[in-house]
Scaffold this active site. Sequence first.
Site, PDB file in Angstrom:
ATOM      1  N   ARG A  53       0.890  -1.197  -0.001  1.00 27.69           N
ATOM      2  CA  ARG A  53       0.148  -0.043  -0.051  1.00 27.69           C
ATOM      3  C   ARG A  53       0.805   1.228   0.034  1.00 27.69           C
ATOM      4  O   ARG A  53       0.555   2.203  -0.605  1.00 27.69           O
ATOM      5  CB  ARG A  53      -0.900  -0.173   1.126  1.00 27.69           C
ATOM      6  CG  ARG A  53      -2.143  -1.117   1.049  1.00 27.69           C
ATOM      7  CD  ARG A  53      -2.721  -1.604   2.120  1.00 27.69           C
ATOM      8  NE  ARG A  53      -3.654  -2.728   2.165  1.00 27.69           N
ATOM      9  CZ  ARG A  53      -3.941  -3.395   2.938  1.00 27.69           C
ATOM     10  NH1 ARG A  53      -3.527  -3.335   4.307  1.00 27.69           N
ATOM     11  NH2 ARG A  53      -4.937  -4.332   2.601  1.00 27.69           N
ATOM     12  N   ARG A  98       2.492   1.864  -3.408  1.00 31.82           N
ATOM     13  CA  ARG A  98       1.388   2.626  -4.478  1.00 31.82           C
ATOM     14  C   ARG A  98       1.359   3.989  -4.322  1.00 31.82           C
ATOM     15  O   ARG A  98       1.230   4.688  -5.161  1.00 31.82           O
ATOM     16  CB  ARG A  98       0.026   1.925  -4.434  1.00 31.82           C
ATOM     17  CG  ARG A  98      -0.059   0.251  -4.749  1.00 31.82           C
ATOM     18  CD  ARG A  98      -1.684  -0.279  -4.743  1.00 31.82           C
ATOM     19  NE  ARG A  98      -1.694  -1.631  -4.933  1.00 31.82           N
ATOM     20  CZ  ARG A  98      -1.869  -2.321  -3.889  1.00 31.82           C
ATOM     21  NH1 ARG A  98      -2.171  -1.886  -2.404  1.00 31.82           N
ATOM     22  NH2 ARG A  98      -1.963  -3.697  -4.176  1.00 31.82           N
ATOM     23  N   SER A 123      17.338  31.818   6.687  1.00 32.97           N
ATOM     24  CA  SER A 123      18.343  31.468   8.041  1.00 32.97           C
ATOM     25  C   SER A 123      17.908  32.136   9.083  1.00 32.97           C
ATOM     26  O   SER A 123      17.416  33.393   9.077  1.00 32.97           O
ATOM     27  CB  SER A 123      19.705  31.772   7.514  1.00 32.97           C
ATOM     28  OG  SER A 123      20.653  31.823   8.499  1.00 32.97           O
ATOM     29  N   LYS A 165      20.833  34.817   3.166  1.00 29.86           N
ATOM     30  CA  LYS A 165      20.727  33.372   2.760  1.00 29.86           C
ATOM     31  C   LYS A 165      19.779  32.947   1.890  1.00 29.86           C
ATOM     32  O   LYS A 165      18.396  33.490   2.288  1.00 29.86           O
ATOM     33  CB  LYS A 165      20.815  32.257   3.773  1.00 29.86           C
ATOM     34  CG  LYS A 165      22.418  32.509   4.371  1.00 29.86           C
ATOM     35  CD  LYS A 165      23.407  32.034   3.690  1.00 29.86           C
ATOM     36  CE  LYS A 165      23.443  30.580   3.577  1.00 29.86           C
ATOM     37  NZ  LYS A 165      23.644  29.806   4.854  1.00 29.86           N
ATOM     38  N   ASN A 204      18.972  29.565   0.911  1.00 32.62           N
ATOM     39  CA  ASN A 204      19.297  27.974   0.738  1.00 32.62           C
ATOM     40  C   ASN A 204      18.434  27.044   0.002  1.00 32.62           C
ATOM     41  O   ASN A 204      17.209  27.271   0.057  1.00 32.62           O
ATOM     42  CB  ASN A 204      19.364  27.283   2.399  1.00 32.62           C
ATOM     43  CG  ASN A 204      20.330  28.177   3.269  1.00 32.62           C
ATOM     44  OD1 ASN A 204      21.281  28.528   2.906  1.00 32.62           O
ATOM     45  ND2 ASN A 204      19.621  28.614   4.337  1.00 32.62           N
ATOM     46  N   ARG A 230      13.533 -20.126  12.617  1.00 31.16           N
ATOM     47  CA  ARG A 230      12.748 -18.864  12.861  1.00 31.16           C
ATOM     48  C   ARG A 230      14.127 -17.889  13.203  1.00 31.16           C
ATOM     49  O   ARG A 230      14.949 -18.405  14.058  1.00 31.16           O
ATOM     50  CB  ARG A 230      12.214 -18.967  14.133  1.00 31.16           C
ATOM     51  CG  ARG A 230      11.239 -17.594  14.646  1.00 31.16           C
ATOM     52  CD  ARG A 230      10.153 -17.213  13.692  1.00 31.16           C
ATOM     53  NE  ARG A 230       8.970 -17.994  14.166  1.00 31.16           N
ATOM     54  CZ  ARG A 230       8.421 -19.068  13.208  1.00 31.16           C
ATOM     55  NH1 ARG A 230       9.194 -19.283  12.049  1.00 31.16           N
ATOM     56  NH2 ARG A 230       7.460 -19.938  13.426  1.00 31.16           N
TER      57      ARG A 230
END
Length: 372
Positions: A116, A119, A268, A274, A276, A307
């Site tokens: 699941r 998908r 930042s 900045k 980024n 096992r």
Amino acid sequence: MSRNTYSDVASGEVAVHGHLSDHAFLSAILEFEGALADAAAETGHITPEAARDAHAALDSFELDVETVAAASAAGGNPTIPIVAELKKRAGSPAGVHVGATSQDAIDTALVLCLRRAGRALDGLLDEVEALLTQLATTHRDTPVMGRTLGQQALPTTFGVIAAGWLEAVRTSARHLGDTLEALPVQYAGATGNLADTHPFGIEIHDRLAADLGLASRPLVWHTNRLPLVSVGLAAAQVAGAARKIAGDIIASSATEIAELAEATPGGSSSMPHKANPASAVACDGYARRTPGLAATLLDTLDCRWQRGTGSWHAEWQTIREMFATTASAVNRLHASLDGLRVHTETMAQRLTGDNTGHAAEITDLILEGVSQ
């Protein structure tokens, strides 16, 4: 349903992660028990009344993850307390956990969760592939300096670079899809010989596989952990393909290069100048966790007798975490690629030649191959 804030919510879409939660995992154990009761009744091994009793017990069972977790400590796995409670609730216990062992329920539950999640992840990867296809097509003829060993090399095109990114994502995604489709049901009994359900055992096994939509072979893989390990390693390859792209985006977004930039860069806390490549950085961070998880999965191939002692137990969280981190990496890669700014003027300024060779034709061939 998310499992934790950073690994799931902070990465974006949590559709994949919801299938990997503890609640989803334990719910899949209950699903296995219901399907097993049906398969056993269909073959005549148990009566229809016994199957109805089993389903009545399942219907009345209210799953509480913490309660099951606490009760799991005594036997070392969650199937034991779940089955004990179901048998108490059933009018007749004959239809509960018919001929099964704990590993049958847990392995099948993991397979259901992974199928699941796979998908949902496939949908995310389709979107990433669409973005990469657009980049490769748009910049088929956009020249850029190629770089090898950290230095400028010879000219190429950004189109062929993006097409290479696309090819790796597509190849790894297809491989992951193939391994997910091959995941089998687990139903073999205490020592893998279906002794408790003889002579109906193999027929019950195959009906159970069909009812759950899972492969029926290998017939017994209690200590043959290749099915889950193969899926985990395939997921790690997807994460690796994503990390490669993120790394290139981060390097090409550096101030001194500035050939690429995310549409919505991160800031930042202390440096307002900045911009980024935060999504690519986060993608790298998530994907960087997968090699260690892959190493743990490879270690689980060492199983004792009929096992695994600890090796099997190590898989339950590791394989789900592998998928979750891979999905988180793909989420952030999508965010990085969506609206990615390609500074063609800056690319052109750094060119030391104009011979891009067969880059455009290679781009076309890659796009043609990916579309098939």
